[in-house]
Design a protein around this motif. Sequence first.
Motif, PDB file in Angstrom:
ATOM      1  N   PHE A 124      -8.861  -8.213  -5.291  1.00  0.00           N
ATOM      2  CA  PHE A 124      -7.755  -7.765  -6.138  1.00  0.00           C
ATOM      3  C   PHE A 124      -6.561  -7.451  -5.261  1.00  0.00           C
ATOM      4  O   PHE A 124      -6.690  -7.211  -4.052  1.00  0.00           O
ATOM      5  CB  PHE A 124      -8.161  -6.567  -7.009  1.00  0.00           C
ATOM      6  N   ALA A 125      -5.386  -7.502  -5.889  1.00  0.00           N
ATOM      7  CA  ALA A 125      -4.143  -7.281  -5.148  1.00  0.00           C
ATOM      8  C   ALA A 125      -3.072  -6.806  -6.108  1.00  0.00           C
ATOM      9  O   ALA A 125      -3.155  -7.063  -7.329  1.00  0.00           O
ATOM     10  CB  ALA A 125      -3.682  -8.587  -4.500  1.00  0.00           C
ATOM     11  N   ILE A 173     -12.041 -24.851   3.800  1.00  0.00           N
ATOM     12  CA  ILE A 173     -12.007 -25.087   5.254  1.00  0.00           C
ATOM     13  C   ILE A 173     -13.359 -25.658   5.631  1.00  0.00           C
ATOM     14  O   ILE A 173     -14.365 -25.137   5.191  1.00  0.00           O
ATOM     15  CB  ILE A 173     -11.803 -23.764   6.036  1.00  0.00           C
ATOM     16  N   ARG A 190      -6.610  -8.216   6.096  1.00  0.00           N
ATOM     17  CA  ARG A 190      -5.345  -7.658   6.590  1.00  0.00           C
ATOM     18  C   ARG A 190      -5.173  -8.135   8.032  1.00  0.00           C
ATOM     19  O   ARG A 190      -6.065  -7.922   8.861  1.00  0.00           O
ATOM     20  CB  ARG A 190      -5.396  -6.133   6.545  1.00  0.00           C
ATOM     21  N   LEU A 191      -4.046  -8.764   8.324  1.00  0.00           N
ATOM     22  CA  LEU A 191      -3.796  -9.272   9.681  1.00  0.00           C
ATOM     23  C   LEU A 191      -2.481  -8.744  10.211  1.00  0.00           C
ATOM     24  O   LEU A 191      -1.531  -8.559   9.441  1.00  0.00           O
ATOM     25  CB  LEU A 191      -3.647 -10.806   9.674  1.00  0.00           C
ATOM     26  N   ARG A 220      -6.480 -20.350  -2.679  1.00  0.00           N
ATOM     27  CA  ARG A 220      -6.937 -21.358  -1.704  1.00  0.00           C
ATOM     28  C   ARG A 220      -8.453 -21.372  -1.590  1.00  0.00           C
ATOM     29  O   ARG A 220      -9.060 -22.401  -1.325  1.00  0.00           O
ATOM     30  CB  ARG A 220      -6.364 -21.037  -0.316  1.00  0.00           C
ATOM     31  N   TRP A 264      -0.116 -14.315  10.905  1.00  0.00           N
ATOM     32  CA  TRP A 264       0.036 -14.917   9.570  1.00  0.00           C
ATOM     33  C   TRP A 264       0.456 -16.388   9.732  1.00  0.00           C
ATOM     34  O   TRP A 264       1.124 -16.758  10.715  1.00  0.00           O
ATOM     35  CB  TRP A 264       1.121 -14.200   8.756  1.00  0.00           C
ATOM     36  N   GLY A 265       0.094 -17.186   8.739  1.00  0.00           N
ATOM     37  CA  GLY A 265       0.593 -18.564   8.700  1.00  0.00           C
ATOM     38  C   GLY A 265      -0.194 -19.560   9.534  1.00  0.00           C
ATOM     39  O   GLY A 265       0.288 -20.654   9.819  1.00  0.00           O
ATOM     40  N   HIS A 266      -1.427 -19.208   9.900  1.00  0.00           N
ATOM     41  CA  HIS A 266      -2.283 -20.128  10.665  1.00  0.00           C
ATOM     42  C   HIS A 266      -3.571 -20.485   9.925  1.00  0.00           C
ATOM     43  O   HIS A 266      -4.422 -21.185  10.479  1.00  0.00           O
ATOM     44  CB  HIS A 266      -2.643 -19.505  12.018  1.00  0.00           C
ATOM     45  N   GLY A 267      -3.719 -19.967   8.730  1.00  0.00           N
ATOM     46  CA  GLY A 267      -4.932 -20.249   7.970  1.00  0.00           C
ATOM     47  C   GLY A 267      -6.146 -19.455   8.433  1.00  0.00           C
ATOM     48  O   GLY A 267      -7.276 -19.757   8.043  1.00  0.00           O
ATOM     49  N   PHE A 284       0.850  -1.199   0.000  1.00  0.00           N
ATOM     50  CA  PHE A 284       0.000   0.000   0.000  1.00  0.00           C
ATOM     51  C   PHE A 284       0.882   1.243   0.000  1.00  0.00           C
ATOM     52  O   PHE A 284       1.916   1.271   0.676  1.00  0.00           O
ATOM     53  CB  PHE A 284      -0.914   0.008   1.230  1.00  0.00           C
ATOM     54  N   THR A 334      -8.027 -17.547   5.428  1.00  0.00           N
ATOM     55  CA  THR A 334      -8.719 -18.490   4.539  1.00  0.00           C
ATOM     56  C   THR A 334      -9.971 -19.040   5.240  1.00  0.00           C
ATOM     57  O   THR A 334     -11.039 -19.139   4.630  1.00  0.00           O
ATOM     58  CB  THR A 334      -7.769 -19.624   4.119  1.00  0.00           C
ATOM     59  N   SER A 382      -1.400 -12.653  -0.512  1.00  0.00           N
ATOM     60  CA  SER A 382      -2.824 -12.371  -0.694  1.00  0.00           C
ATOM     61  C   SER A 382      -3.390 -13.181  -1.870  1.00  0.00           C
ATOM     62  O   SER A 382      -4.504 -13.726  -1.791  1.00  0.00           O
ATOM     63  CB  SER A 382      -3.023 -10.871  -0.921  1.00  0.00           C
ATOM     64  N   ASN A 440       1.741  -9.463  -4.806  1.00  0.00           N
ATOM     65  CA  ASN A 440       1.373  -9.690  -3.402  1.00  0.00           C
ATOM     66  C   ASN A 440       1.002 -11.178  -3.274  1.00  0.00           C
ATOM     67  O   ASN A 440      -0.166 -11.562  -3.204  1.00  0.00           O
ATOM     68  CB  ASN A 440       0.206  -8.779  -2.992  1.00  0.00           C
TER      69      ASN A 440
HETATM   70  C1  LIG Z   1      -2.637 -11.557   2.954  1.00  0.00           C
HETATM   71  C2  LIG Z   1      -2.637 -12.110   4.373  1.00  0.00           C
HETATM   72  C3  LIG Z   1      -3.948 -11.786   5.063  1.00  0.00           C
HETATM   73  C4  LIG Z   1      -2.432 -13.633   4.268  1.00  0.00           C
HETATM   74  O1  LIG Z   1      -2.282 -14.183   5.561  1.00  0.00           O
HETATM   75  P1  LIG Z   1      -1.909 -15.749   5.714  1.00  0.00           P
HETATM   76  O2  LIG Z   1      -1.860 -16.048   7.149  1.00  0.00           O
HETATM   77  O3  LIG Z   1      -0.745 -16.046   4.849  1.00  0.00           O
HETATM   78  O4  LIG Z   1      -3.163 -16.442   5.020  1.00  0.00           O
HETATM   79  P2  LIG Z   1      -4.022 -17.721   5.460  1.00  0.00           P
HETATM   80  O5  LIG Z   1      -4.941 -17.369   6.544  1.00  0.00           O
HETATM   81  O6  LIG Z   1      -4.643 -18.240   4.222  1.00  0.00           O
HETATM   82  O7  LIG Z   1      -2.944 -18.726   6.009  1.00  0.00           O
HETATM   83  C5  LIG Z   1      -2.217 -19.548   5.126  1.00  0.00           C
HETATM   84  C6  LIG Z   1      -0.947 -20.018   5.770  1.00  0.00           C
HETATM   85  O8  LIG Z   1      -1.249 -20.648   7.024  1.00  0.00           O
HETATM   86  C7  LIG Z   1      -0.776 -22.018   7.020  1.00  0.00           C
HETATM   87  N1  LIG Z   1      -1.679 -22.787   7.898  1.00  0.00           N
HETATM   88  C8  LIG Z   1      -1.350 -23.160   9.169  1.00  0.00           C
HETATM   89  N2  LIG Z   1      -2.389 -23.780   9.747  1.00  0.00           N
HETATM   90  C9  LIG Z   1      -3.393 -23.789   8.839  1.00  0.00           C
HETATM   91  C10 LIG Z   1      -4.714 -24.285   8.865  1.00  0.00           C
HETATM   92  N3  LIG Z   1      -5.222 -24.873   9.950  1.00  0.00           N
HETATM   93  N4  LIG Z   1      -5.488 -24.132   7.763  1.00  0.00           N
HETATM   94  C11 LIG Z   1      -4.990 -23.535   6.658  1.00  0.00           C
HETATM   95  N5  LIG Z   1      -3.729 -23.027   6.582  1.00  0.00           N
HETATM   96  C12 LIG Z   1      -2.941 -23.159   7.669  1.00  0.00           C
HETATM   97  C13 LIG Z   1      -0.754 -22.371   5.565  1.00  0.00           C
HETATM   98  O9  LIG Z   1       0.123 -23.438   5.313  1.00  0.00           O
HETATM   99  C14 LIG Z   1      -0.216 -21.075   4.961  1.00  0.00           C
HETATM  100  O10 LIG Z   1       1.133 -20.936   5.278  1.00  0.00           O
HETATM  101  P3  LIG Z   1       2.255 -20.507   4.186  1.00  0.00           P
HETATM  102  O11 LIG Z   1       1.994 -19.080   3.838  1.00  0.00           O
HETATM  103  O12 LIG Z   1       3.526 -20.674   4.916  1.00  0.00           O
HETATM  104  O13 LIG Z   1       2.059 -21.399   3.019  1.00  0.00           O
HETATM  105  C15 LIG Z   1      -1.489 -11.488   5.208  1.00  0.00           C
HETATM  106  O14 LIG Z   1      -0.267 -11.797   4.595  1.00  0.00           O
HETATM  107  C16 LIG Z   1      -1.598  -9.976   5.338  1.00  0.00           C
HETATM  108  O15 LIG Z   1      -2.304  -9.456   6.202  1.00  0.00           O
HETATM  109  N6  LIG Z   1      -0.885  -9.239   4.459  1.00  0.00           N
HETATM  110  C17 LIG Z   1      -0.804  -7.780   4.550  1.00  0.00           C
HETATM  111  C18 LIG Z   1      -2.063  -7.092   4.093  1.00  0.00           C
HETATM  112  C19 LIG Z   1      -2.388  -7.381   2.644  1.00  0.00           C
HETATM  113  O16 LIG Z   1      -1.518  -7.377   1.776  1.00  0.00           O
HETATM  114  N7  LIG Z   1      -3.693  -7.611   2.413  1.00  0.00           N
HETATM  115  C20 LIG Z   1      -4.176  -7.926   1.104  1.00  0.00           C
HETATM  116  C21 LIG Z   1      -4.281  -6.776   0.241  1.00  0.00           C
HETATM  117  S1  LIG Z   1      -4.904  -7.250  -1.355  1.00  0.00           S
END
Ligand SMILES: CC(C)(COP(=O)(O)OP(=O)(O)OC[C@H]1O[C@@H](n2cnc3c(N)ncnc32)[C@H](O)[C@@H]1OP(=O)(O)O)[C@@H](O)C(=O)NCCC(=O)NCCS
Length: 187
Positions: A132-133, A187, A98-99, A146, A104-107, A35, A110, A140, A137
């Motif tokens: 959109f992104a 999910i 946005r988190l 997913r 991040w990384g807990h799903g 951003f 999604t 996202s 990115n």
């Molecule tokens: C975009 C954003 C929300 C993605 O967050 P994220 O945590 O990667 O997304 P998810 O919730 O889908 O989690 C997926 C990850 O969790 C992992 N994961 C762990 N436990 C999980 C579970 N029980 N179920 C699914 N995934 C799981 C997945 O393996 C994946 O990890 P990886 O990235 O290492 O492959 C985050 O990066 C963010 O806030 N970015 C900044 C803001 C931004 O750019 N927003 C979008 C603008 S368009």
Amino acid sequence: MIILETERLVLRNWLEQDRYLFREINRDEKVMEFFPWRRSHEECDILFEKNRSMIADTGLGFYALADRENNEAMGFCGLAPVDLPNVLPEGAIEIGWRLATRYWGHGYVTEAAWRLIKYGGETLALRSIYAFAVHNNHRSIAVMRRLGMHYMPGHDFDHPKVPDTHPRLKRHVLFRAETDNLTTGAI
Ligand SMILES: CC(C)(COP(=O)(O)OP(=O)(O)OC[C@H]1O[C@@H](n2cnc3c(N)ncnc32)[C@H](O)[C@@H]1OP(=O)(O)O)[C@@H](O)C(=O)NCCC(=O)NCCS
């Protein structure tokens, strides 16, 4: 005001206790990598109130995404009207997220977004929901994939609100979920 709950999460309107987290996610360099702006405390607070009123008044907006066990907000995930003439049809609804980085990384996104798309189709009678992104990115875009959202070839666009001072943040890709055709069991 609770919009929906999932196994681990609740999507709800913002509470006073979320204000600090809201400021954090709007100024953190890593969160805001794609951003062009960083918001001051004052700007965050104005936006916080605006979001809260919009959700209360219309039921749409970027909802607080909170831990279902302790009600602590982690960021947002929501459905909101989007005004992008020449890119999206009038009245289009986007899904956005946005988190804070520690979540991040807990799903979580999604999990929330999957239920939100179903809610959009079943409760709000939306046929299409867009996301959109910035083209690189990847985190996202990985969420969109997913969720089973479809990339719209030929619809990449330069975001009109990104200033020319940030050319690398201009090019965006567009995805769409068709709510009557949810093929993924994400999910
Ligand atoms: C975009 C954003 C929300 C993605 O967050 P994220 O945590 O990667 O997304 P998810 O919730 O889908 O989690 C997926 C990850 O969790 C992992 N994961 C762990 N436990 C999980 C579970 N029980 N179920 C699914 N995934 C799981 C997945 O393996 C994946 O990890 P990886 O990235 O290492 O492959 C985050 O990066 C963010 O806030 N970015 C900044 C803001 C931004 O750019 N927003 C979008 C603008 S368009």
